[in-house]
Design a protein around this motif. Structure first.
Motif, PDB file in Angstrom:
ATOM      1  N   HIS A  46       1.923   5.690   0.438  1.00  0.00           N
ATOM      2  CA  HIS A  46       3.357   5.972   0.382  1.00  0.00           C
ATOM      3  C   HIS A  46       3.823   5.962  -1.067  1.00  0.00           C
ATOM      4  N   SER A  47       5.019   6.444  -1.272  1.00  0.00           N
ATOM      5  CA  SER A  47       5.598   6.440  -2.617  1.00  0.00           C
ATOM      6  C   SER A  47       6.033   5.027  -2.999  1.00  0.00           C
ATOM      7  N   GLN A  48       6.165   4.824  -4.275  1.00  0.00           N
ATOM      8  CA  GLN A  48       6.651   3.535  -4.777  1.00  0.00           C
ATOM      9  C   GLN A  48       8.028   3.247  -4.195  1.00  0.00           C
ATOM     10  N   GLN A  49       8.859   4.261  -4.112  1.00  0.00           N
ATOM     11  CA  GLN A  49      10.212   4.122  -3.570  1.00  0.00           C
ATOM     12  C   GLN A  49      10.170   3.608  -2.125  1.00  0.00           C
ATOM     13  N   TYR A  50       9.241   4.131  -1.344  1.00  0.00           N
ATOM     14  CA  TYR A  50       9.101   3.715   0.050  1.00  0.00           C
ATOM     15  C   TYR A  50       8.734   2.227   0.128  1.00  0.00           C
ATOM     16  N   HIS A  51       7.754   1.813  -0.659  1.00  0.00           N
ATOM     17  CA  HIS A  51       7.338   0.404  -0.655  1.00  0.00           C
ATOM     18  C   HIS A  51       8.496  -0.500  -1.083  1.00  0.00           C
ATOM     19  N   MET A  52       9.218  -0.095  -2.112  1.00  0.00           N
ATOM     20  CA  MET A  52      10.341  -0.902  -2.595  1.00  0.00           C
ATOM     21  C   MET A  52      11.416  -1.019  -1.516  1.00  0.00           C
ATOM     22  N   MET A  53      11.686   0.070  -0.820  1.00  0.00           N
ATOM     23  CA  MET A  53      12.688   0.065   0.235  1.00  0.00           C
ATOM     24  C   MET A  53      12.265  -0.876   1.364  1.00  0.00           C
ATOM     25  N   LYS A  68       1.222  -8.331 -11.921  1.00  0.00           N
ATOM     26  CA  LYS A  68       0.739  -9.709 -11.769  1.00  0.00           C
ATOM     27  C   LYS A  68      -0.413  -9.785 -10.769  1.00  0.00           C
ATOM     28  N   PHE A  69      -0.230  -9.219  -9.591  1.00  0.00           N
ATOM     29  CA  PHE A  69      -1.245  -9.357  -8.547  1.00  0.00           C
ATOM     30  C   PHE A  69      -2.450  -8.462  -8.795  1.00  0.00           C
ATOM     31  N   THR A  70      -2.275  -7.413  -9.592  1.00  0.00           N
ATOM     32  CA  THR A  70      -3.428  -6.602 -10.003  1.00  0.00           C
ATOM     33  C   THR A  70      -4.263  -7.371 -11.025  1.00  0.00           C
ATOM     34  N   LYS A  71      -3.602  -8.047 -11.961  1.00  0.00           N
ATOM     35  CA  LYS A  71      -4.331  -8.875 -12.934  1.00  0.00           C
ATOM     36  C   LYS A  71      -5.076 -10.013 -12.249  1.00  0.00           C
ATOM     37  N   MET A  72      -4.480 -10.539 -11.183  1.00  0.00           N
ATOM     38  CA  MET A  72      -5.134 -11.601 -10.422  1.00  0.00           C
ATOM     39  C   MET A  72      -6.304 -11.053  -9.602  1.00  0.00           C
ATOM     40  N   LYS A  73      -6.399  -9.735  -9.523  1.00  0.00           N
ATOM     41  CA  LYS A  73      -7.409  -9.026  -8.720  1.00  0.00           C
ATOM     42  C   LYS A  73      -7.147  -9.159  -7.217  1.00  0.00           C
ATOM     43  N   LEU A  74      -5.958  -9.617  -6.856  1.00  0.00           N
ATOM     44  CA  LEU A  74      -5.591  -9.743  -5.453  1.00  0.00           C
ATOM     45  C   LEU A  74      -5.159  -8.395  -4.874  1.00  0.00           C
ATOM     46  N   LEU A  75      -4.463  -7.617  -5.681  1.00  0.00           N
ATOM     47  CA  LEU A  75      -3.938  -6.322  -5.241  1.00  0.00           C
ATOM     48  C   LEU A  75      -4.883  -5.201  -5.645  1.00  0.00           C
ATOM     49  N   ILE A  76      -5.160  -4.347  -4.683  1.00  0.00           N
ATOM     50  CA  ILE A  76      -5.968  -3.151  -4.929  1.00  0.00           C
ATOM     51  C   ILE A  76      -5.014  -1.970  -4.911  1.00  0.00           C
ATOM     52  N   LYS A  77      -5.069  -1.174  -5.947  1.00  0.00           N
ATOM     53  CA  LYS A  77      -4.140  -0.051  -6.103  1.00  0.00           C
ATOM     54  C   LYS A  77      -4.949   1.217  -6.305  1.00  0.00           C
ATOM     55  N   VAL A  78      -4.697   2.219  -5.458  1.00  0.00           N
ATOM     56  CA  VAL A  78      -5.408   3.487  -5.561  1.00  0.00           C
ATOM     57  C   VAL A  78      -4.376   4.612  -5.654  1.00  0.00           C
ATOM     58  N   ASN A  84       1.273   9.709  -4.381  1.00  0.00           N
ATOM     59  CA  ASN A  84       1.555   8.434  -3.740  1.00  0.00           C
ATOM     60  C   ASN A  84       0.512   7.399  -4.161  1.00  0.00           C
ATOM     61  N   ILE A  85       0.790   6.162  -3.804  1.00  0.00           N
ATOM     62  CA  ILE A  85      -0.105   5.068  -4.154  1.00  0.00           C
ATOM     63  C   ILE A  85      -0.492   4.339  -2.879  1.00  0.00           C
ATOM     64  N   ASP A  86      -1.766   4.055  -2.745  1.00  0.00           N
ATOM     65  CA  ASP A  86      -2.261   3.280  -1.616  1.00  0.00           C
ATOM     66  C   ASP A  86      -2.534   1.868  -2.114  1.00  0.00           C
ATOM     67  N   PHE A  87      -1.847   0.898  -1.540  1.00  0.00           N
ATOM     68  CA  PHE A  87      -1.998  -0.497  -1.939  1.00  0.00           C
ATOM     69  C   PHE A  87      -2.709  -1.274  -0.844  1.00  0.00           C
ATOM     70  N   GLY A  88      -3.391  -2.308  -1.248  1.00  0.00           N
ATOM     71  CA  GLY A  88      -4.012  -3.211  -0.286  1.00  0.00           C
ATOM     72  C   GLY A  88      -4.347  -4.527  -0.954  1.00  0.00           C
ATOM     73  N   ILE A  89      -4.707  -5.487  -0.136  1.00  0.00           N
ATOM     74  CA  ILE A  89      -5.060  -6.822  -0.606  1.00  0.00           C
ATOM     75  C   ILE A  89      -6.572  -7.000  -0.473  1.00  0.00           C
ATOM     76  N   ASP A  90      -7.192  -7.607  -1.476  1.00  0.00           N
ATOM     77  CA  ASP A  90      -8.599  -7.983  -1.367  1.00  0.00           C
ATOM     78  C   ASP A  90      -8.634  -9.213  -0.459  1.00  0.00           C
ATOM     79  N   THR A  91      -9.065  -9.031   0.767  1.00  0.00           N
ATOM     80  CA  THR A  91      -8.966 -10.096   1.765  1.00  0.00           C
ATOM     81  C   THR A  91      -9.805 -11.324   1.425  1.00  0.00           C
ATOM     82  N   LYS A  92     -10.942 -11.136   0.798  1.00  0.00           N
ATOM     83  CA  LYS A  92     -11.774 -12.295   0.421  1.00  0.00           C
ATOM     84  C   LYS A  92     -11.081 -13.124  -0.657  1.00  0.00           C
ATOM     85  N   LEU A  93     -10.468 -12.450  -1.635  1.00  0.00           N
ATOM     86  CA  LEU A  93      -9.757 -13.179  -2.683  1.00  0.00           C
ATOM     87  C   LEU A  93      -8.456 -13.779  -2.157  1.00  0.00           C
ATOM     88  N   TYR A  94      -7.840 -13.125  -1.188  1.00  0.00           N
ATOM     89  CA  TYR A  94      -6.635 -13.666  -0.552  1.00  0.00           C
ATOM     90  C   TYR A  94      -6.973 -14.983   0.150  1.00  0.00           C
TER      91      TYR A  94
END
Length: 144
Positions: A46-53, A68-78, A84-94
């Motif tokens: 989705h778009s950044q605007q969609y996620h923010m909304m 912040k969460f990308t530096k922590m390696k928790l957030l995966i951003k594609v 659009n951007i596809d975001f997700g969480i690294d479940t093992k690191l979470y």
């Protein structure tokens, strides 16, 4: 008889609530939801605007949390080819993060730990966070 669809439920760990700001917790839970939906076959690009909304946060906070969460390696951003951007969480690191935060005797200590390790300009990656680093932090703060 019509079958009632199962409700989607995402755990909100108490350790997260004490260790991060409420908007950060919403961000983490939302991104975890995106990860789970992606695994179920739903489109999560989705778009950044969609996620923010969806999270009811502004652009400044959204970018701050992504960084912040990308530096922590928790957030995966594609970045997708459609812009659009596809975001997700690294479940093992979470899980590692939640277990680490849950190991503290109080949420105030977990909050202090997060502020020092993940706040500011020098963010520690969850990949690099190990038992030795955690023990050193605890020893340092036991003396204060």
């Amino acid at each position: 008889m019509k079958k009632t669809p199962a409700l989607r439920f995402f755990k909100c760990y108490a350790a997260l609530v004490g260790a991060f700001d409420p908007a950060e917790v919403i961000f983490i839970l939302y991104m975890e939801q995106m990860t789970a939906l992606g695994r179920m076959g739903y489109s999560t690009s989705h778009s950044q605007q969609y996620h923010m909304m969806r999270m009811a946060i502004g652009k400044r906070l959204f970018k701050k949390y992504v960084e912040k969460f990308t530096k922590m390696k928790l957030l995966i951003k594609v970045a997708m080819c459609d812009g659009n951007i596809d975001f997700g969480i690294d479940t093992k690191l979470y899980e590692k993060l939640v277990r680490t935060l849950d190991s503290f005797k109080s949420t105030m200590l977990a909050r202090q730990f997060c502020d020092e390790m993940f706040g500011g300009s020098s963010v520690v990656s969850l990949v690099d966070l190990d038992a030795k680093m955690l023990d050193e932090w605890r020893q340092k703060h036991a003396l204060e």
